[in-house]
Scaffold this motif. Sequence first.
Motif, PDB file in Angstrom:
ATOM      1  N   PRO A 564      34.180 -34.700  12.225  1.00  0.00           N
ATOM      2  CA  PRO A 564      34.589 -34.552  10.829  1.00  0.00           C
ATOM      3  C   PRO A 564      35.524 -33.361  10.650  1.00  0.00           C
ATOM      4  N   PRO A 565      36.632 -33.530   9.901  1.00  0.00           N
ATOM      5  CA  PRO A 565      37.620 -32.458   9.792  1.00  0.00           C
ATOM      6  C   PRO A 565      37.338 -31.439   8.708  1.00  0.00           C
ATOM      7  N   ALA A 572      29.229 -36.582   4.822  1.00  0.00           N
ATOM      8  CA  ALA A 572      29.188 -38.045   4.911  1.00  0.00           C
ATOM      9  C   ALA A 572      28.689 -38.492   6.283  1.00  0.00           C
ATOM     10  N   VAL A 573      29.146 -37.816   7.335  1.00  0.00           N
ATOM     11  CA  VAL A 573      28.686 -38.150   8.690  1.00  0.00           C
ATOM     12  C   VAL A 573      27.201 -37.834   8.830  1.00  0.00           C
ATOM     13  N   ARG A 604      33.787 -40.283   2.149  1.00  0.00           N
ATOM     14  CA  ARG A 604      32.941 -41.434   2.464  1.00  0.00           C
ATOM     15  C   ARG A 604      33.772 -42.620   2.941  1.00  0.00           C
ATOM     16  N   ALA A 605      34.865 -42.885   2.235  1.00  0.00           N
ATOM     17  CA  ALA A 605      35.716 -44.010   2.630  1.00  0.00           C
ATOM     18  C   ALA A 605      36.327 -43.771   4.004  1.00  0.00           C
ATOM     19  N   GLU A 627      50.792 -38.717  -3.914  1.00  0.00           N
ATOM     20  CA  GLU A 627      49.594 -38.049  -4.402  1.00  0.00           C
ATOM     21  C   GLU A 627      48.338 -38.842  -4.092  1.00  0.00           C
ATOM     22  N   GLY A 628      48.506 -39.982  -3.445  1.00  0.00           N
ATOM     23  CA  GLY A 628      47.350 -40.827  -3.153  1.00  0.00           C
ATOM     24  C   GLY A 628      46.395 -40.158  -2.184  1.00  0.00           C
ATOM     25  N   GLY A 629      45.179 -40.651  -2.168  1.00  0.00           N
ATOM     26  CA  GLY A 629      44.182 -40.095  -1.265  1.00  0.00           C
ATOM     27  C   GLY A 629      44.318 -40.687   0.117  1.00  0.00           C
ATOM     28  N   GLU A 630      43.253 -40.514   0.899  1.00  0.00           N
ATOM     29  CA  GLU A 630      43.211 -41.081   2.244  1.00  0.00           C
ATOM     30  C   GLU A 630      43.172 -42.596   2.111  1.00  0.00           C
ATOM     31  N   GLY A 631      44.007 -43.285   2.849  1.00  0.00           N
ATOM     32  CA  GLY A 631      43.991 -44.731   2.702  1.00  0.00           C
ATOM     33  C   GLY A 631      44.967 -45.416   3.607  1.00  0.00           C
TER      34      GLY A 631
END
Length: 808
Positions: A564-565, A572-573, A604-605, A627-631
């Motif tokens: 996890p970073p 979450a992990v 979580r995603a 500006e989007g999140g992780e995806g």
Amino acid sequence: MHDVRPPAEATVVTDEELAALDAHWRAANYLSAGQIYLLANPLLTEPLRPEHVKPRLLGHWGTSPGLNLVHTHLNRVIAARGLDAICIWGPGHGGPAVVANSWLEGSYTQTYPDVTRDAAGMARLFRQFSFPGGIPSHVAPETPGSIHEGGELGYSLAHAYGAALDNPDLLVACVIGDGEAETGPLAAAWHSNKFLDPVRDGAVLPILHLNGYKIANPTVLARIPEKELDELLRGYGHHPIHVTGDDPALVHRAMAEAMDTALDHIAVIQRTARDEGIPDRPRWPVIVLRTPKGWTGPAEVDGLPVEGTWRAHQVPLSEVRSNPDHLRQLEEWMRSYRPEELFDAEGRPRPQVLACIPEGAHRLGTNPHANGGLLLRELPVPPLEKHAVPVDKPGGSLHEPTRVLGDLLEDVMAATADRRDFRLVGPDETASNRLQAVYGVTGKAWEAETLPTDEYLVRGGRVMEILSEHTCQGWLEGYLLTGRHGLFSCYEAFVHIVDSMANQHIKWLRTARRLTWRAPIASLNYLLTSHVWRQDHNGFSHQDPGFVDHVLNKSPEVVRVYLPPDANTLLAVADHVLRSRDYVNVVVAGKQPCFDWLDLEQARAHCARGAGIWEWASTGEGGEGGEGGEGGEGGGGEPDVVLACAGDVPTLEVLAAADLLHRHLPDLRVRVVNVVDIARLMPQGEHPHGMPDQEYDALFTRDKPVIFAYHGYPWLIHRLTYRRANHSNLHVRGYKEEGTTTTPFDMVVRNDLDRYRLVMDVIDRVPGLAVRAAPVRQAMADVRFRHEGWIREHGTDLPEVADWSWTR
């Protein structure tokens, strides 16, 4: 420390009881020898012929008679006292003995209905032992009542204490072989009695079995004077009870008296502690059992002494099929147990043989603590929202990830305070690893002397610290295998000390998962922190990320590795691994302040995917980073280069490199991919978490340069991805054994993992960029050169590194 004396009156064992014990022991010896040798004719109803003997003779006879003696006498006291008990068989290669006793008590047939308790079942029992399609020669997962295989020696006593923790009504007997007693892990495990609370925990009864020899040499504890051995065991905090001899009648009586004395002693310790309280640590009993190696087997073979020597260790008669004299000796040996007195004409054990056996779940082979998943309850992990750190924008704040995790673990400790089924173990590093929030609920288990300057040392604490990684691992394994939950926190470099123990546990889980009668247990969870990139203060000796390599060599169905970073991804992990079953989970996370990249929903995603594109850090694929999140991919198009990362420090360096590329080469299309679950890089057919090729290619492209900054040794990433279409374009940076006591950033520079080196890698590998971006590359090299002079003069990292933050 004090002695608590049992009552003066001793239990009297009648001659009838002794005869029944001897009959049971002889039956177990007969069945043990039969498993090693016989392919047919199990009751010797006809003269023994070569074809009745297995073509390959495998197994260990030498320890089996002693194990049979212990099992027989445990049966008596369990039945007589109504005890809840299990046994850890340290000489695990004595599998024939434990299997034989399981068959006699009926637990083997209950587990494997085709191995009936009659002549036909006996034939199957004999044939299957160490035979293709059968069972191993050790006390393996296939053996009812086993939680310790003994495939590698030294861990039995730590397993026993782990099983006893938080099981106040459980007796855990532990047979320690005298070869095993020479190992470092076993020597450290004797100190476990300084952590055993007689009020809240069960009891451990060590039985040190001295038969004198290992495979080829005498054993140390069998050859030192009894007085010296007594002093050693008393120094460990035990009260020794000795049983010595080779006359079965005398040994049976002495063993029965020793068992009663030891259990009376334990009962008084527990009653006194629970009813009256005790001012200091009690001296627990230990039985020292001295019997000949290979006892009751052939005394001499081919003119050489066997019984009582190292020659009895495995197969005393090795040429039974080809040597008529060996065949004769085998038949004489097996008939010496008088099988016609032990089994009826149908091969069923006679009533006298079964007289000492407990009933139902009190049998050693059916006790639910030895099938811990039957007792396991869901771990009450609190909602992560309570502990998640707020992230308004990526990199806008810093937290220490393991400190955040410590707050979560404090709540887990609180939620399990009454049920007492969660423990945190580690070698003197709970606070060092920033997990000290748990002390708000429970202290550190401690039964030895305390001083006014001590902190958090309490009786009954559920944090376990001892500077022996072996003992920590053994405690936790015993705890998990008997149906509880836990976490092992360790400095990354020194978890290698338990490499072989982890290997054994992984193999156990892999086998147990395939046995429908074994219920799943809680996963063994490692938190590896104080890791390679932030051991700049301790130096080269503390810098080794290779445990991940070791674990990923093992069974894919069992092992999981997470990097996890940041703090929220660690939460979450942790939520996932603490709830999981039948895995060995390795989580590598830093304890130093780290940028917060993802909010809880994004974390979580991201963890659910295991690997994904960070659009907000990427440029040129469909906009300016965005500006989007992780995806997923943003806006279409392909990148010119992929910057991939796994681990907290590699993630920082990749994002800093992406920032430099954005500023210096704004037209370059850069995709940033972060990997949390390292097994996602493997092909789908090689690991359950592996990505299909189509998904992998969509993430990393089929033909673009991929610069991968990895936490550990770089060749692991190559090994995991060598079948991928784009492997020839993959360039991995990681730890390459360059370390010392230095600044944090100098560690990454020394190993070519730093942001400036990563920018240079991009320029070197993107077609057409080398000439156009030559000035940028030179500028990056200049900073690296300036860095070395700066740290030597100032002792700190360059200001542009130390003060860097994500601003886009």
